[in-house]
Design an enzyme around this catalytic site. Structure first.
Site, PDB file in Angstrom:
ATOM      1  CB  CYS A   1      -0.935  -0.062   1.180  1.00 36.96           C
ATOM      2  SG  CYS A   1      -0.646  -0.874   2.682  1.00 36.96           S
TER       3      CYS A   1
ATOM      4  NE  ARG B   1       2.229  -8.898   5.289  1.00 35.88           N
ATOM      5  CZ  ARG B   1       0.907  -8.848   5.318  1.00 35.88           C
ATOM      6  NH1 ARG B   1       0.180  -9.607   5.899  1.00 35.88           N
ATOM      7  NH2 ARG B   1       0.371  -7.914   4.218  1.00 35.88           N
TER       8      ARG B   1
ATOM      9  CD  GLN C   1      -0.382  -8.436   0.728  1.00 36.66           C
ATOM     10  OE1 GLN C   1       0.132  -7.506   0.250  1.00 36.66           O
ATOM     11  NE2 GLN C   1      -1.215  -8.473   1.496  1.00 36.66           N
TER      12      GLN C   1
ATOM     13  CG  ASP D   1      -2.327  -5.619  -2.042  1.00 35.85           C
ATOM     14  OD1 ASP D   1      -3.328  -5.340  -1.449  1.00 35.85           O
ATOM     15  OD2 ASP D   1      -1.205  -4.865  -1.138  1.00 35.85           O
TER      16      ASP D   1
ATOM     17  CG  HIS E   1      -3.747  -0.289  -2.354  1.00 30.85           C
ATOM     18  ND1 HIS E   1      -2.964  -1.131  -2.772  1.00 30.85           N
ATOM     19  CD2 HIS E   1      -4.165  -0.162  -1.307  1.00 30.85           C
ATOM     20  CE1 HIS E   1      -2.493  -1.737  -1.814  1.00 30.85           C
ATOM     21  NE2 HIS E   1      -3.318  -1.423  -0.702  1.00 30.85           N
TER      22      HIS E   1
ATOM     23  CE  LYS F   1      -9.965  -6.882   9.380  1.00 33.26           C
ATOM     24  NZ  LYS F   1      -8.708  -7.553   9.357  1.00 33.26           N
TER      25      LYS F   1
ATOM     26  CG  HIS G   1      -5.783  -0.961   1.859  1.00 33.00           C
ATOM     27  ND1 HIS G   1      -4.434  -1.178   1.982  1.00 33.00           N
ATOM     28  CD2 HIS G   1      -6.248   0.125   2.565  1.00 33.00           C
ATOM     29  CE1 HIS G   1      -4.046   0.087   2.785  1.00 33.00           C
ATOM     30  NE2 HIS G   1      -5.304   0.871   2.861  1.00 33.00           N
TER      31      HIS G   1
END
Length: 667
Positions: free
Chosen positions: A347, A376, A394, A396, A398, A484, A530
């Site tokens: 992000c 991580r 991910q 991912d 945005h 979320k 997100h």
């Protein structure tokens, strides 16, 4: 006070004599209810039946069939297990024994550790104790008495636990017959209410209080359920899960491996990487036209993560790096000594891309997607194949939009997520809204607005699905920066997997000073959403492998077809079949070894090849093929052309099939 008043679930209020217990209240309603009762709730908290009720409390009678009783069944089973162990092996010390998901455990201190062979003896003794139907009774002891009694029994760990209880808290002792233990409670009325739907599962080592500097104890795990049917169902799921374990299937199918030099990161083999790329290609096609795919740097200066807040909020889960030269030449003052971080998420990088160049409200929403590798830190004991790793990808995205566009974007994301899950055969989905946690950023006004919009979206999701999608609320489970949605899917053996998320964020754009120019030529902070669908691509593949038990749909299987020959006379024809299938886009292998065909079929079935085409002299002469499906003894004969056409269509990903069918419908 001579009376107390209680509120009942139907809204009625009744008076009882002061000092009345939960059992007294149950008996006042009916003798049959009192027999079924195992506990009560007072203002929502579980309590013993022997607990005196308090004035003005909302009360519910909990029977053994109530889902809330399951925790009590497991808690009581843990106590009975501890009693059984000490009856069988006097001198064993009991330490702690909590309820956990699907069961319980107790840690024991004994010179000779327990082994799996001891479990049947303990189970048999537990059944004896349960049959005694001894009542659970509660006493409150002084700290001095508790320490004196446990010390006299040789229970050094219990003495230490007594010392750890904060001043002012009651020291509760629960008896079941002559045996007793230090415990917060609550418990059911007697050991007989536990029933016999329990099983001891395994033994393991565990350090006292989880500290490797302390003594090693033996932990015995068990599971307990309200009925034998529930226990049988749970044991069946465990057996199925073991057969479907993606780590074992990954070895059998030659997909990936892990090794000590790279803890928590995947070594993808050729076949596994084909699966990974097939999933990625599918996801890319699903985003085409709506999202712009970007790529943000893997390593960024720690200052960026300080600005984003991750350095403060998330540092313990991040990997920090410096140049090797800076480590080996600390005396060189000109060396780049900055601290960098491997990105744990995409992000902040996407905000930087959004900020590059002035943005107008006319350009919004801007949707940026990335298949970004992130790292991580996970404790080594928590690592679990593809499901829990330190490095993963991910899917991912945005979305930067206006406040007015937020609801529509959340619904658009929802439709995409549900469509993707359906393509993989997942139809039982639960969508839950996680609301503001205690520890958070942003004003209450912003949270009110975001939660209001997302509550309306959740209602729309439920209404538009006509009840097919279940919804719920998770109070206090939101991210620190915004509420979320969490998407949970159910697999083939009934396990739940939380995968997709949609998170509204009004923190990062503000921290980084991101803005767009609105219709009044004013700088305005965008709403940042997100969004992830698979979540971790590695984990999602692990879920797919286990869901299908390795019997993957043809379109994502790493090897889709093996063409095997019965005799060498068919080799040339089999080569022609294989080449035609490859030209049609399938991943094909050939097996021309001088082995019996049944041996070849068994071998390729172990590696979970979905389709085996058998070619012999007859098939070569007639230009046909013999098709065998994984898991089936049946054989299907087809012409060469029909087989190629049929398998090519079956191997077409579902999104491309829809497009082809739509084109065909248009003529």
């Amino acid at each position: 006070m001579t009376e107390v008043s209680l509120k009942f679930p139907d809204g009625s209020v009744r008076a009882f004599p002061a000092g009345a217990t939960g059992k007294d209240v149950a008996e006042s309603i009916s003798k049959s209810l009192a027999k079924k009762a195992v506990a009560v709730t007072l203002n929502g908290d579980l309590a013993d039946l022997s607990t005196p009720v308090t004035d003005g409390a909302a009360i519910e009678i909990v029977t053994r069939t109530d889902p809330r009783a399951l925790e009590l069944i497991r808690h009581d089973a843990a106590h009975v297990m501890a009693e059984a162990v000490q009856e069988l092996w006097p001198g064993t010390q009991v330490t702690i024994g909590p309820v956990i998901e699907n069961g319980f455990y107790y840690d024991f201190a004994r010179e000779t550790p327990f082994t799996p062979d001891d479990l049947p003896k303990i189970e048999a003794k537990m059944k004896e104790i349960i049959a005694r139907n001894a009542p659970f009774t509660r006493e409150v002891w002084s700290r001095e008495k508790a320490k004196e009694v446990f010390a006299a029994k040789g229970e050094a760990y219990k003495v230490e636990l007594v010392d750890a209880i904060p001043d002012g808290q009651d020291l509760k002792i629960y008896h079941q017959g002559e045996w007793f233990d230090l415990c917060r409670g609550p418990h059911m009325a007697s050991t007989g209410q536990i029933g016999t739907a329990f099983k001891l599962m395994k033994v393991a080592g565990a350090y006292w209080r989880g500290d490797s500097n302390n003594a090693m104890l033996t932990r015995i795990y068990g599971t307990a359920w309200a009925t034998q049917e529930e226990l049988d169902r749970y044991l069946h799921i465990l057996a199925e899960a073991e057969k479907r374990d993606h780590r074992r299937l990954g070895r059998e199918m030659d997909l990936f491996h892990f090794q000590e030099e790279g803890p928590g990161v995947v070594f993808w083999h050729g076949k596994g990487w084909r699966m990974f790329q097939a999933l990625t290609a599918y996801m890319r096609r699903r985003l085409a036209g709506d999202y712009e795919e970007v790529n943000a740097p893997q390593v960024l200066d720690a200052s960026l993560w300080e600005t984003s807040g991750h350095w403060g909020w998330y540092q313990e889960n991040m990997f920090a790096v410096k140049s090797a030269y800076a480590f080996t030449h600390p005396e060189d003052k000109e060396a780049d000594n900055r601290v960098f971080a491997l990105k744990p998420m995409n992000c902040p990088g996407h905000v930087q891309i959004f900020k590059h160049g002035l943005k107008s409200y006319r350009e919004l929403p801007i949707r940026l997607a990335e298949f970004g590798t992130v790292h991580r830190y996970e404790a080594s004991g928590a690592l679990h194949g593809l499901m829990r790793v330190r490095g993963f990808t991910q899917d991912d995205a945005h979305i930067f939009c206006t406040d007015e566009q937020m609801a529509a974007e959340c619904l658009k994301i929802n439709d995409l997520i549900l469509s993707v899950y359906e393509d993989f055969g997942f139809k039982e989905i639960v969508v839950k809204l996680s609301t503001r946690p205690d520890k958070r950023v942003g004003s209450d006004d912003l949270w009110d607005r975001a939660e209001s919009v997302m509550t309306d979206v959740l209602k729309t999701i439920e209404d538009e699905s006509e009840g097919r999608i279940k919804t719920g609320i998770l109070p206090g489970e939101g991210a620190f920066y915004g509420p979320k949605f969490e998407y949970t899917l159910k697999d083939a053996i009934g396990r739940d997997w939380q995968c997709g998320t949609t998170q509204v964020d009004f923190n990062l754009p503000e921290r980084f000073g991101a803005f767009y120019i609105d219709q009044n030529s004013e700088k305005t902070k965008p709403v940042m959403i997100h969004r992830a669908i698979c979540g971790s691509m590695e984990r999602f593949l692990g879920i797919l492998i286990e869901n299908f038990a390795g019997h993957l749909p043809l379109w994502i299987a790493p090897t889709q077809v093996v063409v095997a020959t019965i005799t060498s006379e068919a080799d040339a024809y089999a080569d022609e079949v294989a080449e035609a299938l490859r030209e049609a886009g399938l991943h094909v292998e050939t097996d021309f070894r001088n082995e019996k065909i049944n041996y070849k079929i068994r071998e390729h079935s172990v590696t979970k090849v979905p389709v085996i085409i058998v070619c012999g002299r007859k098939e070569a002469e007639e230009r046909t093929v013999n098709i065998r499906r994984l898991g089936s003894q049946e054989q299907t004969s087809m012409s060469f052309d029909e087989a190629v056409s049929s398998l090519a269509w079956e191997a077409t990903p579902p999104d491309l099939k829809r497009k082809a069918e739509a084109r065909k419908a248009k003529g």
